[in-house]
Design an enzyme around this catalytic site. Sequence first.
Site, short mmCIF file in Angstrom:
data_model
loop_
_atom_site.label_atom_id
_atom_site.label_comp_id
_atom_site.label_asym_id
_atom_site.label_seq_id
_atom_site.Cartn_x
_atom_site.Cartn_y
_atom_site.Cartn_z
N GLU A 14 2.97 -4.88 17.32
CA GLU A 14 2.79 -3.80 16.38
C GLU A 14 1.40 -3.24 16.50
OE1 GLU A 14 3.03 -4.95 12.29
OE2 GLU A 14 1.76 -6.78 12.44
N LYS A 39 4.70 -8.93 3.97
CA LYS A 39 3.32 -8.36 3.85
C LYS A 39 2.18 -9.31 3.03
CE LYS A 39 0.75 -4.09 3.75
NZ LYS A 39 0.69 -2.62 4.17
N THR A 74 0.76 -1.08 0.05
CA THR A 74 -0.05 0.05 0.01
C THR A 74 1.04 1.17 -0.08
OG1 THR A 74 -1.69 -1.33 1.31
CG2 THR A 74 -2.10 1.17 1.13
C1 LIG Z 1 -0.21 -5.37 10.01
C2 LIG Z 1 0.57 -4.19 9.37
N1 LIG Z 1 1.59 -3.94 10.05
C3 LIG Z 1 2.44 -2.59 9.62
C4 LIG Z 1 1.87 -2.21 8.81
C5 LIG Z 1 2.78 -0.89 8.16
O1 LIG Z 1 3.45 -0.93 6.93
P1 LIG Z 1 4.00 0.08 6.00
O2 LIG Z 1 4.81 0.89 6.69
O3 LIG Z 1 4.69 -0.81 5.01
O4 LIG Z 1 2.82 0.78 5.56
C6 LIG Z 1 0.74 -2.17 7.81
C7 LIG Z 1 0.18 -1.37 7.16
O5 LIG Z 1 -0.94 -1.30 6.58
C8 LIG Z 1 0.03 -3.33 8.39
O6 LIG Z 1 -1.11 -3.64 7.83
#
Ligand SMILES: Cc1ncc(COP(=O)(O)O)c(C=O)c1O
Length: 274
Positions: free
Chosen positions: A175, A142, A30
């Site tokens: 997180e 991800k 994203t």
């Molecule tokens: C479960 C989860 N952790 C962490 C993040 C943060 O990721 P990013 O910095 O790549 O947007 C996301 C982003 O949507 C997420 O869904």
Amino acid sequence: LQACLVNGRETVQLSVNDRGLLYGDGVFETMSVVDGELPLLSYHLERLRCGCERLGIACPSADLLQAEIVQLSANSKRAVLKLILTRGEAGRGYVSTATAVPTRILQRHSWPATPRRYWDSGVRVRFCRLRLALQPALAGIKHLNRLEQILARAEWQDENMQEGLLCDSEGYIVEGVSHNLFLVNGDELITPDLTQTGVAGVMRAYILSQLPAQGIHVRIEKVTPEAVLAADGLFLCNSVHGIWPICEIDAKPRQQNRLVCELRDRIARIIPYP
Ligand SMILES: Cc1ncc(COP(=O)(O)O)c(C=O)c1O
């Protein structure tokens, strides 16, 4: 949804045999579009490549992905691009054939209307009941299986609560539901280790890469809920919001922290907020 490409063609149709749908067999990114550009594109492409490598999905070339990303973002002042890459189509059953051709889905969404106070004063968070399972084979990726996040987000309906903090099955904080977490103690930063579970965010990686030049020391380690409550400052981050300070946990207010505000302002130079 403003626009959508599937394997480079303008369509919103997808095969019912796609393993992304059948098993969540794929990865996604994203990404923020700011004035037609993607400030963290190289980080997104790198995480996508790593995720594909670990899952044994043939990642399309960065040139191909970049060309489609440029096509969909070039005239956008502000938008969110979502790139989904699945293992492709297959018959019934988990076994994947080496001939499966990955499916690329690229969507452009409008920029979400988010109150400015989330950056200025911070966000309210809660501890979630749901525990994240430990799974080192998937940790950090991800991938498309996000059922834990869906269950965790269903724990609260209060619109004044912006995020939930998640522990793993051993009780360590990992997180947020859709953000990574940083703690500030004095001039030092701490962020939870993500080798057993969690998503290694692109914004987290970007922040970690920027800290040495700013003389800020960071530790990546196991973090207890007690350490979170005792921290001088706390912030959440992701690639759409940049940095959100945390101003309240489970209805207990927290003080603004100078270093958190400095980092927030620094990130806002590449991903401005309203
Ligand atoms: C479960 C989860 N952790 C962490 C993040 C943060 O990721 P990013 O910095 O790549 O947007 C996301 C982003 O949507 C997420 O869904």
